[in-house]
Design an enzyme around this catalytic site. Structure first.
Site, mmCIF file in Angstrom:
data_model
loop_
_atom_site.group_PDB
_atom_site.id
_atom_site.type_symbol
_atom_site.label_atom_id
_atom_site.label_comp_id
_atom_site.label_asym_id
_atom_site.label_seq_id
_atom_site.Cartn_x
_atom_site.Cartn_y
_atom_site.Cartn_z
ATOM 1 N N ARG A 277 0.849 -1.200 0.000
ATOM 2 C CA ARG A 277 0.000 0.000 0.000
ATOM 3 C C ARG A 277 0.882 1.246 0.000
ATOM 4 O O ARG A 277 0.600 2.226 -0.672
ATOM 5 C CB ARG A 277 -0.925 -0.016 1.213
ATOM 6 C CG ARG A 277 -2.230 -0.755 0.995
ATOM 7 C CD ARG A 277 -2.075 -2.163 0.455
ATOM 8 N NE ARG A 277 -3.313 -2.878 0.319
ATOM 9 C CZ ARG A 277 -3.854 -3.667 1.260
ATOM 10 N NH1 ARG A 277 -3.205 -3.891 2.401
ATOM 11 N NH2 ARG A 277 -5.001 -4.265 1.044
ATOM 12 N N ASP B 214 -0.089 -6.692 -3.369
ATOM 13 C CA ASP B 214 -1.505 -6.427 -3.087
ATOM 14 C C ASP B 214 -2.095 -5.678 -4.273
ATOM 15 O O ASP B 214 -1.399 -5.434 -5.270
ATOM 16 C CB ASP B 214 -1.672 -5.649 -1.766
ATOM 17 C CG ASP B 214 -2.928 -6.108 -1.026
ATOM 18 O OD1 ASP B 214 -4.015 -5.995 -1.623
ATOM 19 O OD2 ASP B 214 -2.827 -6.586 0.121
ATOM 20 N N HIS C 255 -6.713 -9.758 -3.858
ATOM 21 C CA HIS C 255 -5.645 -8.774 -3.653
ATOM 22 C C HIS C 255 -4.579 -8.878 -4.742
ATOM 23 O O HIS C 255 -3.384 -8.786 -4.471
ATOM 24 C CB HIS C 255 -5.017 -8.947 -2.258
ATOM 25 C CG HIS C 255 -5.953 -8.556 -1.143
ATOM 26 N ND1 HIS C 255 -6.201 -7.252 -0.815
ATOM 27 C CD2 HIS C 255 -6.705 -9.310 -0.309
ATOM 28 C CE1 HIS C 255 -7.066 -7.208 0.205
ATOM 29 N NE2 HIS C 255 -7.399 -8.451 0.517
ATOM 30 N N ASP D 74 -6.885 -14.135 1.890
ATOM 31 C CA ASP D 74 -7.957 -13.375 2.538
ATOM 32 C C ASP D 74 -8.790 -12.611 1.510
ATOM 33 O O ASP D 74 -8.328 -12.342 0.407
ATOM 34 C CB ASP D 74 -7.363 -12.382 3.551
ATOM 35 C CG ASP D 74 -6.386 -11.422 2.895
ATOM 36 O OD1 ASP D 74 -5.654 -11.847 1.975
ATOM 37 O OD2 ASP D 74 -6.348 -10.243 3.280
ATOM 38 N N GLU D 75 -9.988 -12.272 1.908
ATOM 39 C CA GLU D 75 -10.830 -11.301 1.217
ATOM 40 C C GLU D 75 -10.812 -11.461 -0.308
ATOM 41 O O GLU D 75 -10.378 -10.565 -1.021
ATOM 42 C CB GLU D 75 -10.372 -9.888 1.585
ATOM 43 C CG GLU D 75 -10.470 -9.620 3.069
ATOM 44 C CD GLU D 75 -9.942 -8.240 3.454
ATOM 45 O OE1 GLU D 75 -10.574 -7.589 4.281
ATOM 46 O OE2 GLU D 75 -8.880 -7.845 2.935
ATOM 47 N N TYR E 297 -3.731 -5.410 15.541
ATOM 48 C CA TYR E 297 -3.671 -4.619 14.311
ATOM 49 C C TYR E 297 -3.059 -3.267 14.658
ATOM 50 O O TYR E 297 -3.720 -2.383 15.209
ATOM 51 C CB TYR E 297 -5.060 -4.499 13.667
ATOM 52 C CG TYR E 297 -5.284 -5.596 12.645
ATOM 53 C CD1 TYR E 297 -4.952 -6.915 12.952
ATOM 54 C CD2 TYR E 297 -5.778 -5.324 11.372
ATOM 55 C CE1 TYR E 297 -5.113 -7.929 12.023
ATOM 56 C CE2 TYR E 297 -5.944 -6.340 10.437
ATOM 57 C CZ TYR E 297 -5.604 -7.630 10.767
ATOM 58 O OH TYR E 297 -5.759 -8.638 9.841
ATOM 59 N N TRP F 75 -0.791 -2.840 8.306
ATOM 60 C CA TRP F 75 -1.278 -2.514 6.954
ATOM 61 C C TRP F 75 -1.039 -1.037 6.752
ATOM 62 O O TRP F 75 -1.293 -0.230 7.654
ATOM 63 C CB TRP F 75 -2.766 -2.860 6.841
ATOM 64 C CG TRP F 75 -3.044 -4.296 7.180
ATOM 65 C CD1 TRP F 75 -3.561 -4.790 8.334
ATOM 66 C CD2 TRP F 75 -2.777 -5.435 6.349
ATOM 67 N NE1 TRP F 75 -3.650 -6.166 8.275
ATOM 68 C CE2 TRP F 75 -3.181 -6.591 7.062
ATOM 69 C CE3 TRP F 75 -2.253 -5.593 5.061
ATOM 70 C CZ2 TRP F 75 -3.065 -7.878 6.549
ATOM 71 C CZ3 TRP F 75 -2.142 -6.885 4.551
ATOM 72 C CH2 TRP F 75 -2.546 -8.002 5.287
ATOM 73 N N THR F 76 -0.577 -0.666 5.545
ATOM 74 C CA THR F 76 -0.045 0.697 5.436
ATOM 75 C C THR F 76 -0.862 1.626 4.525
ATOM 76 O O THR F 76 -0.315 2.585 3.984
ATOM 77 C CB THR F 76 1.425 0.651 4.960
ATOM 78 O OG1 THR F 76 1.472 -0.053 3.715
ATOM 79 C CG2 THR F 76 2.315 -0.034 5.963
HETATM 80 C C1 ACM Z 1 -6.437 -9.005 6.533
HETATM 81 O O1 ACM Z 1 -6.413 -8.119 7.408
HETATM 82 N N1 ACM Z 1 -7.152 -8.838 5.425
HETATM 83 C C2 ACM Z 1 -5.711 -10.244 6.689
#
Ligand code: ACM
Ligand code: ZN
Length: 767
Positions: free
Chosen positions: A163, A192, A262, A325-326, A423, A474-475
């Site tokens: 990011r 990502d 992602h 994920d996601e 987090y 996460w940035t």
């Molecule tokens: C995540 O926070 N999507 C692993």
């Protein structure tokens, strides 16, 4: 007189530079599991005559590193393998825990024995952190024995460089920060939607195209962009350099190539990897892109195999992370190739998972096989549990600890990194207006510290499947490395103790007493860090019997608290907080803590008094799980909630209304009721749909005096606080019942449309 005292001071500090000696304290972070001091024995003195003696493999490197650590913190230049009183390093300790060490200190020597070279390294970290972080000519090391070993073998920090990109030197500093905190696993999130950061020789466009995005969205939701290109990548050679740098600090680097979701940066580079084949740009928004790898395409599978193989050539790590994920299934539902794959493989829905959900299991399994073929072990985020994965895959549980519980119950090893506690991209302060912009949430140091990696549901053999934990960074909203450090420190210190120190030795107050020494090290090393612990924490509790607000201030040990109530800036001459303070009227509270003349940041809270303030308030409905905080007194404490709904200054409700009754203490005249709602649209936190007010003289029979309904939320109002007030004919009553209505279903345009909305309520006024 002035000249005289200045001269004395200058002389004293010059003398100190030449001959000052300080004593070390082994109560470092993480706290060693056993410290036995020999009370009356003479200490070992570290000075320029000290030598570090390296005995055995890797010890020379460790010795040089320890010499550098000592010099960096104290200015003392010790020798390595020269003559003098020795600090001996050797990996000769008999212990099953390979990271264990013993440090024995007597007047003639310090011996650090590790159960492996890594164990020696952790002994070195304890020695290093026990030193004063200031120029001295010698340090007295108290005689005694420290026996120590980590509680968990996996002690991790994750760093998203997609990011926002960070240079190799910054990544190395991140690794240095990990080493200082005894962490041993660096989870490097390399790819990502918003940027591909690692060179893959077979697919050169991944960096030619995929590592650059043309601009970046401003704020959380699409609407405005900054117009500035952002990019960067690591060559394979640079990545190997990082692996080596980390290995010298006994840190394993786990690369993550997040798939099949992602992947928009990869699809921007090679459109054929996506379901539509359409050209698209490296994503310029935050969130989860709908374009994912096409799971019905053989060339996608070849891509996964090739990329993972090059990754395994670069990274010797036993563990390889494939994300997982996601992954939205929108494209797969429409894609002929994905649908053909579902039919060919006879994939059917199972439980709450659709055939497309389960198609992801095929991709995961493919990646698993590629990794397994090279003798490595696959790790994935907890979504990998949505299909049948082999029991030797490892699960990183991020959506709370459910993934860990399910994974361990299925026989998989698990790593905890729940978004409830670990987090580090979440805010660490309630006063978000003073914080760098963050993704949201609220995880202060004490919350990290309170984390227990083994979920209560797991016992015996199942608990043994918890190999450790990691914090994720996460940035999206972390724009430079100074902010990376701010988000990590000192939460990384709390994480260190969670993972290293046995639970019976953990104590947050004791941790806070030890943190000033670590802060001094951060200062010395030039690390930017969050200083909230030195700030004042204020707990405000309404006391209806006194019609007053009780104020409880706390801060780090050894700091004095001074405050004002009239909004003026506090100084050391302002009123000193002595443990008891009641406020009965409007006030602007300002307070700061002081140590050696240095103030903390100033706490500032505005107390606004109306007829309901400090009265008794009772909730007749149940708040949403996790959002009750202090409950009804929050509505009448005189303090208005800020923009962040998780701070405890708001009470949240879902699937029901906020129903509160306030006892004004005596018959009172009033004709208006006010309240606030917090809005944070992307989390489904929206305005109230209406309000009803009833009054009573006896608290039993209530009559309705007002009711209002509010329109559907304004899509353009993303977040903030909304004030409502409802007026009615002046009445006289003792009890006021206020029902703030929640919205039953989010509007059709909302990402969670039809889900029940949250309503967060604060400060109810009666006038
Ligand atoms: C995540 O926070 N999507 C692993
Ligand atoms: Zn497809």
């Amino acid at each position: 007189m002035k000249t005289f005292s200045m001269t004395i001071l200058a002389l004293a500090s010059a003398m100190c530079l030449l001959g000052c000696s300080e004593s070390a304290s082994y109560k470092v972070i993480p706290l060693p599991n056993s410290i036995e001091l020999s009370e009356n024995a003479a200490p070992f003195v570290i000075n320029s005559g000290t030598t570090i003696v390296a005995e055995g493999e890797e010890m020379e490197r460790n010795a040089n590193m320890l010499a550098k650590y000592i010099d960096e913190l104290t200015g003392i230049e010790v020798g390595v393998n020269t003559s003098g009183k020795p600090i001996v390093l050797r990996a000769s300790l008999a212990s099953e825990n390979k990271e264990a060490y013993r440090m024995s200190v007597c007047a003639d020597s310090i011996v650090i024995e590790g159960a492996s070279p890594a164990g020696v390294f952790y002994g070195m970290q304890t020695l290093r952190k026990s030193l004063p972080a200031t120029d001295v000519s010698s340090v007295e090391m108290p005689a005694g024995v420290i026996d120590d070993a980590p509680r968990f073998g996996y002690r991790g920090a994750h760093f998203d460089v997609s990011r926002h990109f960070y240079t190799i030197d910054e990544v190395k500093t991140f690794i240095d920060m990990m080493a200082l905190h005894n962490l041993n696993t660096f989870h490097w999130h390399l790819t990502d939607d918003q940027g591909w950061r690692i060179e893959i020789k077979k697919y050169p466009k991944l960096i030619e195209v995929g590592s650059n995005r043309k601009e970046t969205v401003i704020g959380r939701l699409p609407g405005k962009w900054d117009g500035k290109p952002h990019g960067g990548y690591y060559t394979q050679e640079q990545a190997r350099e990082v692996v080596e740098y980390a290995a010298e600090r006994y840190i394993n680097v786990i690369p993550e190539i997040d798939m099949p979701g992602h992947m928009r940066a990869a699809i921007a580079s090679y459109p054929q990897l996506g379901c539509t084949g359409k050209q698209m740009d490296v994503w310029t928004e935050w969130g989860v892109a709908e374009d994912v790898l096409c799971a019905g395409n053989d060339s996608t599978m070849a891509f996964i195999k090739d990329v993972l193989n090059e990754i395994m050539d670069i990274f010797p790590s036993k563990y390889i992370h494939i994300g997982g994920d996601e992954c939205p299934k929108v494209r797969w539902k429409e894609c002929p190739k994905c649908q053909a794959r579902i039919r060919a493989e006879k994939i059917t829905p199972k439980g709450k998972f659709s055939a497309e959900d389960r198609l992801q299991g095929n991709v995961t399994r493919f990646a698993y096989d590629v990794i397994k073929e090279r003798g490595r072990v696959m790790i994935g985020w907890d979504e990998i549990l949505e299909s049948d994965i082999p029991s030797d895959a490892i699960v990183t549980s991020w959506r709370g600890d459910d993934g860990a519980v399910e994974g361990a119950n299925r026989g998989n090893k698990v790593i905890l990194s729940p978004n409830t506690h670990l987090y580090f991209d979440f805010y660490q302060s309630k006063d978000v207006q003073y914080e760098p912009f963050a993704i949201g949430g609220y995880i202060p140091v004490e919350k990290v510290y309170s984390f227990e990696p083994i979920p209560a549901e797991l016992t015996g053999d199942k608990a043994d499947l918890v190999i450790g934990a990691q914090a994720n960074l996460w940035t999206e909203y972390i724009l430079d490395f100074a902010q990376v450090q701010y988000m990590e420190l000192p939460r990384m210190a709390a994480l260190a103790e969670v993972l290293w120190t046995q639970p019976d030795k953990k104590n947050f107050d004791c941790f806070k007493d030890r943190i000033p020494a670590l802060f001094a090290i951060y200062d010395r090393l030039g690390y930017n860090y969050a200083k909230h612990l030195a700030d004042i924490t204020a707990t405000y509790t309404p006391v209806p019997e006194k019609k007053a607000l009780s104020v409880d201030f706390t801060t780090l040990k050894g700091r004095e608290i001074h405050y004002t109530l009239d909004g003026s800036e506090p100084t050391e001459k302002s009123a000193k907080y002595e443990g008891e303070l009641f406020i009965t009227d409007n006030a602007i509270v300002k307070a700061a803590s002081y140590a050696s003349g240095k103030p903390s940041r100033v706490l500032c809270d505005t107390i606004t008094v109306n007829k309901a303030t400090f009265c008794k308030a009772v909730l007749n409905s149940t708040p949403a799980e996790g959002y009750a905080f202090a409950g009804a007194p929050t509505f009448v404490d005189g303090i208005t909630g800020t923009q962040n709904y998780r701070t405890g200054r708001w009470v949240g409700f879902v699937n029901g209304d906020c129903d509160v009754t306030i006892d004004l203490g005596a018959e009172t005249e009033f004709g208006e009721v006010g309240f606030n709602c917090c809005v944070f649209q992307c989390d489904g936190v929206v305005d109230a749909s209406g309000v009803e007010v009833k009054v009573s003289s006896d608290g039993k029979e209530f009559v309705a005096v007002a009711s209002e309904t509010y329109p559907e939320i304004d899509r353009n109002f993303e977040f903030g606080s909304l004030h409502h007030s409802v007026k009615f004919d002046t009445c006289k009553a003792r009890y006021v019942n206020v029902v703030v209505k929640s919205t039953k279903a989010l509007p059709a345009w909302h990402a969670f449309s039809a889900s029940p909305a949250f309503v967060f309520v604060d400060e109810i006024s009666v006038d």
